[in-house]
Design an enzyme around this catalytic site. Structure first.
Site, PDB file in Angstrom:
ATOM      1  N   ARG A   8       0.819  -1.221   0.000  1.00 43.75           N
ATOM      2  CA  ARG A   8       0.000   0.000   0.000  1.00 43.75           C
ATOM      3  C   ARG A   8       0.849   1.265   0.000  1.00 43.75           C
ATOM      4  O   ARG A   8       0.406   2.310  -0.485  1.00 43.75           O
ATOM      5  CB  ARG A   8      -0.948   0.001   1.199  1.00 43.75           C
ATOM      6  CG  ARG A   8      -2.039  -1.006   1.009  1.00 43.75           C
ATOM      7  CD  ARG A   8      -3.094  -0.919   2.052  1.00 43.75           C
ATOM      8  NE  ARG A   8      -4.199  -1.779   1.615  1.00 43.75           N
ATOM      9  CZ  ARG A   8      -5.395  -1.810   2.149  1.00 43.75           C
ATOM     10  NH1 ARG A   8      -5.666  -1.038   3.156  1.00 43.75           N
ATOM     11  NH2 ARG A   8      -6.318  -2.600   1.688  1.00 43.75           N
ATOM     12  N   LYS A  57     -19.659 -15.156   2.277  1.00 45.02           N
ATOM     13  CA  LYS A  57     -21.116 -15.004   2.181  1.00 45.02           C
ATOM     14  C   LYS A  57     -21.563 -14.421   0.857  1.00 45.02           C
ATOM     15  O   LYS A  57     -20.850 -13.630   0.248  1.00 45.02           O
ATOM     16  CB  LYS A  57     -21.579 -14.070   3.284  1.00 45.02           C
ATOM     17  CG  LYS A  57     -21.420 -14.667   4.656  1.00 45.02           C
ATOM     18  CD  LYS A  57     -21.917 -13.700   5.682  1.00 45.02           C
ATOM     19  CE  LYS A  57     -21.813 -14.290   7.069  1.00 45.02           C
ATOM     20  NZ  LYS A  57     -22.070 -13.277   8.074  1.00 45.02           N
ATOM     21  N   GLY A 108      -8.832  -7.899   0.154  1.00 48.33           N
ATOM     22  CA  GLY A 108      -7.667  -8.179   0.995  1.00 48.33           C
ATOM     23  C   GLY A 108      -7.343  -9.662   1.083  1.00 48.33           C
ATOM     24  O   GLY A 108      -6.188 -10.069   0.943  1.00 48.33           O
ATOM     25  N   GLY A 165     -13.623  -3.187  -0.391  1.00 45.03           N
ATOM     26  CA  GLY A 165     -14.980  -2.639  -0.352  1.00 45.03           C
ATOM     27  C   GLY A 165     -15.222  -1.640  -1.468  1.00 45.03           C
ATOM     28  O   GLY A 165     -16.250  -1.679  -2.154  1.00 45.03           O
TER      29      GLY A 165
HETATM   30  P1  AMP Z   1     -15.203 -12.323   2.269  1.00 43.27           P
HETATM   31  O1  AMP Z   1     -14.757 -11.322   3.275  1.00 43.27           O
HETATM   32  O2  AMP Z   1     -16.667 -12.410   2.092  1.00 43.27           O
HETATM   33  O3  AMP Z   1     -14.461 -12.202   0.952  1.00 43.27           O
HETATM   34  O4  AMP Z   1     -14.831 -13.747   2.880  1.00 43.27           O
HETATM   35  C1  AMP Z   1     -13.533 -14.175   3.136  1.00 43.27           C
HETATM   36  C2  AMP Z   1     -13.606 -15.339   4.057  1.00 43.27           C
HETATM   37  O5  AMP Z   1     -14.355 -16.386   3.457  1.00 43.27           O
HETATM   38  C3  AMP Z   1     -12.280 -15.950   4.421  1.00 43.27           C
HETATM   39  O6  AMP Z   1     -11.991 -15.632   5.746  1.00 43.27           O
HETATM   40  C4  AMP Z   1     -12.498 -17.439   4.237  1.00 43.27           C
HETATM   41  O7  AMP Z   1     -12.023 -18.221   5.312  1.00 43.27           O
HETATM   42  C5  AMP Z   1     -14.002 -17.549   4.142  1.00 43.27           C
HETATM   43  N1  AMP Z   1     -14.431 -18.766   3.411  1.00 43.27           N
HETATM   44  C6  AMP Z   1     -14.044 -19.191   2.217  1.00 43.27           C
HETATM   45  N2  AMP Z   1     -14.578 -20.387   1.913  1.00 43.27           N
HETATM   46  C7  AMP Z   1     -15.361 -20.734   2.962  1.00 43.27           C
HETATM   47  C8  AMP Z   1     -16.173 -21.865   3.262  1.00 43.27           C
HETATM   48  N3  AMP Z   1     -16.284 -22.878   2.400  1.00 43.27           N
HETATM   49  N4  AMP Z   1     -16.813 -21.886   4.439  1.00 43.27           N
HETATM   50  C9  AMP Z   1     -16.698 -20.862   5.314  1.00 43.27           C
HETATM   51  N5  AMP Z   1     -15.936 -19.768   5.096  1.00 43.27           N
HETATM   52  C10 AMP Z   1     -15.282 -19.694   3.925  1.00 43.27           C
END
Ligand code: AMP
Length: 402
Positions: free
Chosen positions: A41, A202, A358, A381
């Site tokens: 960064r 999610k 990130g 974001g």
């Molecule tokens: P996000 O901030 O929505 O991009 O999510 C990132 C997070 O998704 C990371 O911390 C991963 O550990 C989590 N993640 C990825 N695959 C899975 C999964 N199959 N089940 C639960 N968490 C997950």
């Protein structure tokens, strides 16, 4: 995408010679004690800083780091950035223990043109996140001109993003220009086939962006935790995997829209599964799209890596956001790391690859592929909001039509 048709002044078109220039940067860097463990960064702001040094400016840097919630907390001090900047810029870098007030003013008065002043974390003052008018005025009072180069903060309406430009002539720096070029122009008018790969925990925070992407892409690949809400929407068993029950209908709508728009929509065909999420837990590959009872999907399986790899190899523009599995735990990072390597090969073969978020950048680092993408976005974001077609407050505040 494409909707960000704001008239923005660029740093290279601004008259900055000999001026005191306030620069909002995003030095929200990872720290271990007082050591910056990833300098990306800081590195990314060098084109803007070098331009200002060549114009004999006094540079006053403003940034946030972490979430100190409006109180002084040494854990979130920007001081560790000083030696990194000194080494990169080969000039004097002063540190101000407060981002405003008499000490900051004295420091600015004392520094010589061609020198840099890094002021302490803006978020040590609650007024920053409240976009307080007097606070914004006090910050603006330190300089003659404002350059916005904190792409990762543009989706926030804070004093240092939307407040300061009310009181100073302003322009965007080179990093913001680069981000807009790739996220807005390149992805808004992509070479086809255009493929997006989305992962992460999610679906809920990505529904808007998925709908926007479906208007543009030829192929949409889904991985990570959001997989299981899509599988549940199709009546496929998901065992104990992460499912957002209240988003199943949204997932159904997305699948239907992909079908109506003739977008190739792929979810994982197999999974790496565990019975409990912990490092070292015994794993099993599902061998099919369904997750067996009592098991949890934690990564994409080998057949999925192959299928995704074929789709990626056919594409000319690729956007990736979100890990394919729980990559923080070594045994479940395999799918994400493989995808990073496949994207590196695609870049080498001539595709345009744009990666944001990130966690996804952390995957690239793990795979040794951080410098093998066409563009890595520094703002998770902000990049998603931009792709969703939202007008970023930090940009509209700079628009010359304001
Ligand atoms: P996000 O901030 O929505 O991009 O999510 C990132 C997070 O998704 C990371 O911390 C991963 O550990 C989590 N993640 C990825 N695959 C899975 C999964 N199959 N089940 C639960 N968490 C997950």
């Amino acid at each position: 995408m494409g909707k960000q048709a704001l008239k923005l002044k660029r740093i290279q078109d601004a008259e900055l010679k000999d001026k005191k220039v306030l620069v909002r940067v995003d030095y929200n860097v990872p720290l271990e004690g007082t050591t910056v463990t990833d300098q990306t960064r800081i590195q990314e702001t060098l084109p803007t800083l070098k331009h200002l040094l060549e114009s004999n400016c006094k540079i006053i840097l403003l940034s946030h780091l972490g979430r100190p919630k409006g109180v002084v907390d040494d854990k979130f001090s920007l001081k560790p950035v000083v030696p990194v900047l000194k080494q990169m810029l080969k000039t004097q870098v002063h540190f101000g223990v407060d981002c405003m007030g008499p000490d900051a003013e004295k420091l600015v008065a004392k520094a010589k043109p061609g020198e840099v002043i890094l002021l302490e974390n803006l978020r040590f003052h609650p007024e920053e996140e409240k976009n307080d008018t007097s606070f914004a005025k006090a910050l603006a009072g330190l300089g003659d001109y404002f350059i916005q180069d904190a792409f990762g903060a543009l989706h926030r309406s804070h004093a240092s993003t939307v407040g300061i430009p009310k009181y100073l002539p302003s322009a965007i720096g080179y990093l913001v220009q680069k981000e807009l070029e790739f996220l807005d122009r390149t992805l808004g008018n992509p070479q086809r086939p255009f493929l997006a790969l989305l992962g992460g925990a999610k679906i809920s925070d990505k529904i808007g962006v998925i709908h926007r992407l479906l208007e543009r892409v030829n192929t949409l690949l889904i991985g990570g935790g959001m997989t299981y809400t899509f599988l549940a929407a199709q009546g496929v068993s998901v065992g104990k995997s992460l499912v957002e029950k209240d988003k199943i209908q949204d997932a159904e709508k997305i699948i239907e829209e992909a079908y109506n728009r003739n977008v190739a929509f792929l979810v994982p065909a197999d999974h790496v599964m565990v019975k409990e999420i912990r490092p070292g837990a015994p794993t099993l590959v599902s061998q099919a799209m369904a997750v067996q009872e009592d098991w949890i999907g934690v990564d994409i399986g080998p057949h999925t890596v192959e299928l995704f790899s074929e789709k990626i190899a056919e594409s000319k523009t690729i956007f990736w956001n979100g890990p394919m599995g729980i990559f923080e735990m070594e045994p479940f990072s395999h799918g994400s790391v493989e995808i990073a390597k496949i994207l590196a090969q695609a870049t080498e073969a001539g595709a345009v690859t744009v990666v944001g978020g990130g966690d996804t950048l952390a995957v690239l680092a793990k795979a040794g592929a951080a410098d093998k993408m066409t563009h890595c976005s520094t703002g998770g974001g902000a990049s998603l909001e931009l792709l969703e077609g939202k007008v970023l407050p930090g940009l509209s505040a700079l628009s010359q039509e304001n």
